[in-house]
Design an enzyme around this catalytic site. Structure first.
Site, mmCIF file in Angstrom:
data_model
loop_
_atom_site.group_PDB
_atom_site.id
_atom_site.type_symbol
_atom_site.label_atom_id
_atom_site.label_comp_id
_atom_site.label_asym_id
_atom_site.label_seq_id
_atom_site.Cartn_x
_atom_site.Cartn_y
_atom_site.Cartn_z
ATOM 1 N N ARG A 22 38.644 39.184 42.065
ATOM 2 C CA ARG A 22 39.694 39.557 40.502
ATOM 3 C C ARG A 22 38.443 40.439 39.962
ATOM 4 O O ARG A 22 37.294 40.670 39.994
ATOM 5 C CB ARG A 22 39.590 37.899 39.713
ATOM 6 N N GLU A 61 44.482 46.878 35.880
ATOM 7 C CA GLU A 61 45.029 47.256 36.943
ATOM 8 C C GLU A 61 46.433 48.260 36.639
ATOM 9 O O GLU A 61 47.588 47.192 35.819
ATOM 10 C CB GLU A 61 45.498 46.357 37.953
ATOM 11 N N HIS A 98 44.495 46.714 44.528
ATOM 12 C CA HIS A 98 44.495 45.333 44.587
ATOM 13 C C HIS A 98 45.241 44.830 46.164
ATOM 14 O O HIS A 98 46.611 44.211 45.689
ATOM 15 C CB HIS A 98 44.846 44.782 43.415
#
Length: 286
Positions: free
Chosen positions: A207, A236, A255
């Protein structure tokens, strides 16, 4: 089944309007806040499941107050995310991404890399993903120092336990595979970075908020951190004005560490199974 349009997440205000229209909700990385759960309870929502492993975006207290028992799908991505962590580590060590960019641009770069044999990795997080990563890193000849407040020593796993941020000065690589919690937020801060040896290489497949990005920018700028491979970020998608973009030696992901055909399929089936269980329990009598 309805899949809303989104880039990385569906904003909270849209969820508050959308969620009450449905009986079941499979949460992605969206902000599953108390306000969304309350709106769902006021509508027709009866069952909720978090797709995937990470749950830092779910307000469990808010869900419970609204009468929802939210489950996730743990243990699904250990192999897949650890594969990406190891790929990033090798890519940084050998400059593979820099070579690719140079050749595509018409150059023929030959940067001197680092041998992995005998190097040391500080591995933060020794859950499903961390254990899979440790196994693969050890197979490459790396010494692994593992950090996890719930560490359980496995005699079959050649790792050395430690308490963060102790022994960071020993590591040639730092790899983050841990969950985001109140205690782990910004665990890689200016103090932790200063403990690391000059020229350290950093990998984050967990994360974004585990890292204080401003502190990392300063460490990259000074050269104390030679390079970083980041699959995740505090915001993001990565903002176009992020100062991280100035460092060509870094590798950026989207991600996407868990995204394989097989892993998505089995996780989706598990999420659907859990959702059906919750809907069945909430089925109106008669």
């Amino acid at each position: 089944v309805v899949v809303p349009e989104f880039r990385q997440v569906v904003p909270e205000d849209e969820l508050i309007t959308m969620v009450p229209q449905f009986d079941g909700w499979i949460i992605g990385d969206d902000p599953a806040t108390g306000a969304v759960f309350r709106a769902g309870r006021a509508g027709r929502l009866r069952g909720v499941v978090k797709w995937g492993v990470g749950t830092d975006n779910v307000d469990f207290a808010g869900a419970k107050a609204a009468g929802f028992d939210v489950a996730n799908t743990p243990g699904m991505f250990g192999e897949e995310v650890s594969d990406v962590a190891v790929a990033y580590l090798i890519g940084l060590a050998r400059g593979l991404f820099l070579i690719d960019r140079g050749v595509r641009g018409g150059a023929w770069p030959k940067p001197s890399g680092l041998s992995l044999q005998g190097k040391t990795v500080a591995l933060a997080g020794f859950g499903n993903i961390g254990r899979a990563a440790a196994r693969k890193l050890a197979a490459l000849g790396l010494r692994v120092i593992a950090y996890d407040p719930f560490f359980a020593l496995d005699p079959a796993m050649p790792v050395e336990p430690a308490v963060w941020p102790e022994r960071l000065h020993e590591a040639d690589f730092v790899v983050l595979t841990c969950a985001l919690t109140d205690s782990s937020r910004h665990m890689v801060n200016a103090e932790a970075l200063a403990r690391m040896k000059p020229g350290v290489l950093l990998v984050n497949v967990s994360r974004g908020p585990l890292i204080d990005e401003l502190a990392l920018v300063a460490a990259l700028g000074s050269g104390h951190v030679a390079a970083a491979a980041l699959d995740v970020f505090a915001d993001e998608p990565l903002p176009s004005d992020s100062p991280l973009r100035a460092f060509e030696q870094c590798i950026f992901g989207s991600h996407n560490g868990s995204n394989t055909v097989e892993a998505v399929h089995r996780t989706s089936l598990k999420a659907i199974e859990l959702l059906f269980e919750r809907l069945e329990k909430q089925k109106p009598e008669g």
